[in-house]
Design a protein around this motif. Sequence first.
Motif, PDB file in Angstrom:
ATOM      1  N   ASP A   1     -51.202  -2.512 -22.896  1.00 29.95           N
ATOM      2  CA  ASP A   1     -50.165  -2.171 -23.864  1.00 29.95           C
ATOM      3  C   ASP A   1     -48.953  -3.065 -23.634  1.00 29.95           C
ATOM      4  O   ASP A   1     -48.608  -3.385 -22.484  1.00 29.95           O
ATOM      5  N   PRO A   2     -48.271  -3.481 -24.709  1.00 36.92           N
ATOM      6  CA  PRO A   2     -47.118  -4.367 -24.540  1.00 36.92           C
ATOM      7  C   PRO A   2     -45.925  -3.664 -23.896  1.00 36.92           C
ATOM      8  O   PRO A   2     -45.788  -2.445 -23.977  1.00 36.92           O
ATOM      9  N   ASP A   3     -45.082  -4.452 -23.255  1.00 37.58           N
ATOM     10  CA  ASP A   3     -43.830  -3.983 -22.650  1.00 37.58           C
ATOM     11  C   ASP A   3     -42.657  -4.684 -23.313  1.00 37.58           C
ATOM     12  O   ASP A   3     -42.772  -5.844 -23.730  1.00 37.58           O
ATOM     13  N   HIS A   4     -41.517  -3.981 -23.363  1.00 38.72           N
ATOM     14  CA  HIS A   4     -40.251  -4.653 -23.664  1.00 38.72           C
ATOM     15  C   HIS A   4     -39.891  -5.467 -22.429  1.00 38.72           C
ATOM     16  O   HIS A   4     -40.170  -5.054 -21.294  1.00 38.72           O
ATOM     17  N   LEU A   5     -39.236  -6.580 -22.628  1.00 40.44           N
ATOM     18  CA  LEU A   5     -38.785  -7.428 -21.535  1.00 40.44           C
ATOM     19  C   LEU A   5     -37.285  -7.650 -21.702  1.00 40.44           C
ATOM     20  O   LEU A   5     -36.832  -8.140 -22.735  1.00 40.44           O
ATOM     21  N   PHE A   6     -36.508  -7.239 -20.690  1.00 39.67           N
ATOM     22  CA  PHE A   6     -35.040  -7.305 -20.740  1.00 39.67           C
ATOM     23  C   PHE A   6     -34.504  -8.166 -19.602  1.00 39.67           C
ATOM     24  O   PHE A   6     -35.050  -8.144 -18.494  1.00 39.67           O
ATOM     25  N   TYR A   7     -33.413  -8.900 -19.893  1.00 41.81           N
ATOM     26  CA  TYR A   7     -32.710  -9.705 -18.885  1.00 41.81           C
ATOM     27  C   TYR A   7     -31.213  -9.523 -19.056  1.00 41.81           C
ATOM     28  O   TYR A   7     -30.737  -9.089 -20.102  1.00 41.81           O
ATOM     29  N   LEU A   8     -30.467  -9.913 -18.032  1.00 47.18           N
ATOM     30  CA  LEU A   8     -29.005  -9.882 -18.093  1.00 47.18           C
ATOM     31  C   LEU A   8     -28.503 -11.221 -18.608  1.00 47.18           C
ATOM     32  O   LEU A   8     -28.828 -12.274 -18.037  1.00 47.18           O
ATOM     33  N   ALA A   9     -27.702 -11.190 -19.675  1.00 46.04           N
ATOM     34  CA  ALA A   9     -27.091 -12.412 -20.183  1.00 46.04           C
ATOM     35  C   ALA A   9     -26.097 -12.934 -19.143  1.00 46.04           C
ATOM     36  O   ALA A   9     -25.590 -12.166 -18.312  1.00 46.04           O
ATOM     37  N   LEU A  10     -25.816 -14.229 -19.166  1.00 46.41           N
ATOM     38  CA  LEU A  10     -24.920 -14.835 -18.166  1.00 46.41           C
ATOM     39  C   LEU A  10     -23.556 -14.159 -18.121  1.00 46.41           C
ATOM     40  O   LEU A  10     -23.032 -13.895 -17.040  1.00 46.41           O
ATOM     41  N   GLU A  11     -22.979 -13.856 -19.289  1.00 49.30           N
ATOM     42  CA  GLU A  11     -21.662 -13.205 -19.279  1.00 49.30           C
ATOM     43  C   GLU A  11     -21.762 -11.802 -18.688  1.00 49.30           C
ATOM     44  O   GLU A  11     -20.851 -11.338 -18.012  1.00 49.30           O
ATOM     45  N   GLY A  12     -22.872 -11.128 -18.908  1.00 48.30           N
ATOM     46  CA  GLY A  12     -23.096  -9.812 -18.315  1.00 48.30           C
ATOM     47  C   GLY A  12     -23.270  -9.892 -16.809  1.00 48.30           C
ATOM     48  O   GLY A  12     -22.855  -8.989 -16.077  1.00 48.30           O
ATOM     49  N   GLN A  13     -23.879 -10.972 -16.348  1.00 49.48           N
ATOM     50  CA  GLN A  13     -24.037 -11.171 -14.907  1.00 49.48           C
ATOM     51  C   GLN A  13     -22.682 -11.321 -14.236  1.00 49.48           C
ATOM     52  O   GLN A  13     -22.434 -10.743 -13.176  1.00 49.48           O
ATOM     53  N   ALA A  14     -21.795 -12.083 -14.857  1.00 48.13           N
ATOM     54  CA  ALA A  14     -20.463 -12.294 -14.281  1.00 48.13           C
ATOM     55  C   ALA A  14     -19.707 -10.973 -14.181  1.00 48.13           C
ATOM     56  O   ALA A  14     -19.064 -10.692 -13.156  1.00 48.13           O
ATOM     57  N   VAL A  15     -19.787 -10.158 -15.214  1.00 48.12           N
ATOM     58  CA  VAL A  15     -19.120  -8.854 -15.196  1.00 48.12           C
ATOM     59  C   VAL A  15     -19.719  -7.988 -14.091  1.00 48.12           C
ATOM     60  O   VAL A  15     -18.993  -7.369 -13.306  1.00 48.12           O
ATOM     61  N   LEU A  16     -21.033  -7.973 -14.013  1.00 51.70           N
ATOM     62  CA  LEU A  16     -21.730  -7.158 -13.014  1.00 51.70           C
ATOM     63  C   LEU A  16     -21.328  -7.551 -11.595  1.00 51.70           C
ATOM     64  O   LEU A  16     -21.076  -6.695 -10.751  1.00 51.70           O
ATOM     65  N   LEU A  17     -21.245  -8.842 -11.342  1.00 51.26           N
ATOM     66  CA  LEU A  17     -20.899  -9.313  -9.997  1.00 51.26           C
ATOM     67  C   LEU A  17     -19.470  -8.962  -9.593  1.00 51.26           C
ATOM     68  O   LEU A  17     -19.149  -8.955  -8.409  1.00 51.26           O
ATOM     69  N   SER A  18     -18.624  -8.664 -10.568  1.00 51.49           N
ATOM     70  CA  SER A  18     -17.239  -8.298 -10.250  1.00 51.49           C
ATOM     71  C   SER A  18     -17.060  -6.787 -10.073  1.00 51.49           C
ATOM     72  O   SER A  18     -15.990  -6.341  -9.665  1.00 51.49           O
ATOM     73  N   GLU A  19     -18.087  -6.012 -10.373  1.00 47.30           N
ATOM     74  CA  GLU A  19     -17.994  -4.553 -10.263  1.00 47.30           C
ATOM     75  C   GLU A  19     -18.102  -4.092  -8.817  1.00 47.30           C
ATOM     76  O   GLU A  19     -18.721  -4.744  -7.992  1.00 47.30           O
ATOM     77  N   SER A  20     -17.506  -2.939  -8.550  1.00 51.07           N
ATOM     78  CA  SER A  20     -17.722  -2.288  -7.262  1.00 51.07           C
ATOM     79  C   SER A  20     -18.379  -0.944  -7.546  1.00 51.07           C
ATOM     80  O   SER A  20     -18.186  -0.355  -8.604  1.00 51.07           O
ATOM     81  N   PHE A  21     -19.166  -0.499  -6.606  1.00 47.05           N
ATOM     82  CA  PHE A  21     -19.927   0.726  -6.774  1.00 47.05           C
ATOM     83  C   PHE A  21     -19.524   1.689  -5.672  1.00 47.05           C
ATOM     84  O   PHE A  21     -19.273   1.286  -4.544  1.00 47.05           O
TER      85      PHE A  21
END
Length: 188
Positions: free
Chosen positions: A38-58
């Motif tokens: 069965d097919p799957d959706h395939l998702f990735y993080l866009a470059l601008e989303g990666q930059a935002v993610l790397l600046s986050e704290s958890f």
Amino acid sequence: MLSVSLERARELELVGEERVDPADLSARMERVGISFNDPDHLFYLALEGQAVLLSESFGAETRQLTAADASVFEDFASEAPEEDLDEAFVELDHWLVFGTFIDDRLVSAASMYPWSGTRLADLGVITLPAFRGRGLGRVTVRAMSAEALRRGYEPQYRCQLDNAASVALALASGFTRLGAWEVIDTGE
């Protein structure tokens, strides 16, 4: 787009970067006995989303899990629905594992493993049913994805086409749908 080994290309009578009508390709595959999972959706993080993610704290409630967390992970797995364990493939011994805790109880866990010979890290995530809808899966996926990026890996989120909750989680976690992916069913 179809990517096949040289052996499969010969079997399907494909030459180079030949353009083949999808109906003709399907007929060729059926003729040689190739069927797909069965097919799957395939998702990735866009470059601008990666930059935002790397600046986050958890928060401290979300962290990397290690072998020292075996007992809490075992408790978590015993509470998770069997179907989720099968579909998400979240394991403590994977390359990278993160979890989110509430009152010292693991309630959401995600793990990744790199694909052989690539910098892609495929992920799975499970949040216990009683704790869904609170953003806990989202924070777990984002924290783990940030760490994968820091290590030089590209997070990849896959889920089945009919898994609406997982699609919503991928999008809420900042992933963008690249397309659908079908893999030859090898019977394994």
